[in-house]
Design a protein around this motif. Structure first.
Motif, PDB file in Angstrom:
ATOM      1  N   LEU A 282     -99.076  -3.629 -49.860  1.00  0.00           N
ATOM      2  CA  LEU A 282     -98.160  -2.855 -49.016  1.00  0.00           C
ATOM      3  C   LEU A 282     -98.872  -2.313 -47.781  1.00  0.00           C
ATOM      4  CD1 LEU A 282     -96.176  -0.844 -51.738  1.00  0.00           C
ATOM      5  CD2 LEU A 282     -95.438  -2.900 -50.513  1.00  0.00           C
TER       6      LEU A 282
ATOM      7  N   LEU B 230     -93.095   3.157 -49.874  1.00  0.00           N
ATOM      8  CA  LEU B 230     -91.884   2.354 -50.032  1.00  0.00           C
ATOM      9  C   LEU B 230     -90.969   2.394 -48.811  1.00  0.00           C
ATOM     10  CD1 LEU B 230     -90.960   3.145 -53.743  1.00  0.00           C
ATOM     11  CD2 LEU B 230     -92.380   1.290 -52.844  1.00  0.00           C
TER      12      LEU B 230
ATOM     13  N   VAL C 275     -91.661  -0.058 -45.800  1.00  0.00           N
ATOM     14  CA  VAL C 275     -91.546  -1.511 -45.990  1.00  0.00           C
ATOM     15  C   VAL C 275     -90.092  -1.933 -45.800  1.00  0.00           C
ATOM     16  CG1 VAL C 275     -91.974  -3.446 -47.534  1.00  0.00           C
ATOM     17  CG2 VAL C 275     -93.476  -1.442 -47.610  1.00  0.00           C
TER      18      VAL C 275
ATOM     19  N   GLU D 148     -99.312  -4.799 -45.145  1.00  0.00           N
ATOM     20  CA  GLU D 148     -98.030  -5.321 -44.655  1.00  0.00           C
ATOM     21  C   GLU D 148     -97.860  -6.791 -45.008  1.00  0.00           C
ATOM     22  OE1 GLU D 148     -97.672  -4.377 -40.512  1.00  0.00           O
ATOM     23  OE2 GLU D 148     -97.670  -2.223 -40.858  1.00  0.00           O
TER      24      GLU D 148
ATOM     25  N   VAL E  41     -93.947  -8.792 -48.868  1.00  0.00           N
ATOM     26  CA  VAL E  41     -93.538  -8.482 -50.242  1.00  0.00           C
ATOM     27  C   VAL E  41     -92.027  -8.642 -50.388  1.00  0.00           C
ATOM     28  CG1 VAL E  41     -93.527  -6.739 -52.061  1.00  0.00           C
ATOM     29  CG2 VAL E  41     -95.477  -6.881 -50.494  1.00  0.00           C
TER      30      VAL E  41
ATOM     31  N   LEU F 119     -97.598   4.834 -54.964  1.00  0.00           N
ATOM     32  CA  LEU F 119     -96.757   3.900 -54.210  1.00  0.00           C
ATOM     33  C   LEU F 119     -95.539   4.556 -53.561  1.00  0.00           C
ATOM     34  CD1 LEU F 119     -96.758   0.882 -56.708  1.00  0.00           C
ATOM     35  CD2 LEU F 119     -98.312   1.303 -54.800  1.00  0.00           C
TER      36      LEU F 119
ATOM     37  N   GLN G 217    -100.594  -1.632 -53.997  1.00  0.00           N
ATOM     38  CA  GLN G 217    -100.839  -0.699 -52.894  1.00  0.00           C
ATOM     39  C   GLN G 217    -101.532  -1.395 -51.727  1.00  0.00           C
ATOM     40  OE1 GLN G 217    -103.647   2.478 -53.838  1.00  0.00           O
ATOM     41  NE2 GLN G 217    -102.435   3.935 -52.657  1.00  0.00           N
TER      42      GLN G 217
END
Length: 261
Positions: free
Chosen positions: A41, A66, A69, A44, A47, A62, A38
């Motif tokens: 993400l 999603l 991203v 930023e 990933v 999460l 978390q």
């Protein structure tokens, strides 16, 4: 997308990221657990993919992140794969593969009135991670990891940061090059020593201060010691000979935070 076999080529690559040589070669690292994924993400971070235990489903924390991203694969995997890629005895239901991003020391050097922690040969991953966490909590401007320190991307280091590695600049570099530049930019290079000139509670933490923390057994190296402007002491009333590196760094950071308001 789903992957069920632990023998899958990608799974072998993921599992290999538990070792430094594979992390260095691939320029990637693994982040385990809901909280750390978390944090990656939200920050930023770059990933590449997120893998979750199909039997348990995507963690609720999460799901809302999603869609924001771009370019990240989301892959459902078996419990056997989760176990193979985990560094703990009780594997977390989710992990992420993150590409390394080169942190530039120039941004830290350019910061006016900076409070920076410099680690010289701190080999314990738990201590390195805890110091990064304390630096984050105290509002420090960055952490520098000199040669001989535990790898920032070691799973134990990452766990010990509790996500703080994504909150402030953490730079791996050569202290013999970085510290003279910091001094030229007006930083005072401060270390702790049992022969320190004054107590850390009497030392003035205002202005640009770079706090040098050495290894648990040997302290800072002779080469780094020659660059130090001032040594201070953490007073102790009991019979303990010394504090571990993370505790010493935390005391200095929070005294610095207190004085600097």
């Amino acid at each position: 997308m789903e992957i069920m076999s632990p023998q899958n080529t990608r799974v072998k690559e993921w599992a290999g990221l538990q070792e430094k040589k594979h992390r260095d070669k691939a320029r990637k690292y693994i982040v385990e657990g809901v909280h750390l994924v978390q944090e990656a993400l939200l920050a930023e971070a770059d990933v590449e993919c997120l893998a979750y235990d199909l039997d348990k489903g995507m963690p609720a924390e999460l799901k809302g992140l999603l869609q924001a991203v771009q370019g990240m694969e989301v892959i459902g995997v078996s419990a056997a794969i989760i176990s193979k890629c985990s560094s703990t005895n009780t594997p977390q239901p989710v992990f992420a593969i993150v590409r390394k991003e080169q942190q530039a020391v120039e941004a830290i050097l350019a910061k006016k009135d900076s409070l920076v922690v410099v680690l010289d040969g701190v080999q314990d991953p738990g201590n390195v991670g805890t110091i990064i966490r304390s630096a984050d909590a105290a509002g420090a401007d960055g952490v520098i990891l000199g040669q001989g320190c535990a790898d920032l991307y070691n799973p134990k280091t990452i766990r010990s940061t509790m996500g703080s590695m994504f909150h402030l600049p953490v730079v791996e570099g050569d202290l013999s090059e970085i510290l003279p530049q910091a001094r030229e930019n007006g930083a005072l290079l401060v270390s702790t020593s049992l022969q320190g000139e004054e107590s850390c509670y009497e030392h003035n933490f205002h202005g640009s201060q770079w706090l040098l923390i050495g290894s648990e057994g040997k302290g800072i190296s002779p080469e780094t010691a020659r660059l130090v402007d001032k040594s201070i002491i953490i007073p102790m009333a009991g019979r303990a000979e010394s504090l571990n590196a993370a505790m010493a760094a935390t005391i200095l950071l929070f005294e610095g935070m207190r004085q600097r308001g």
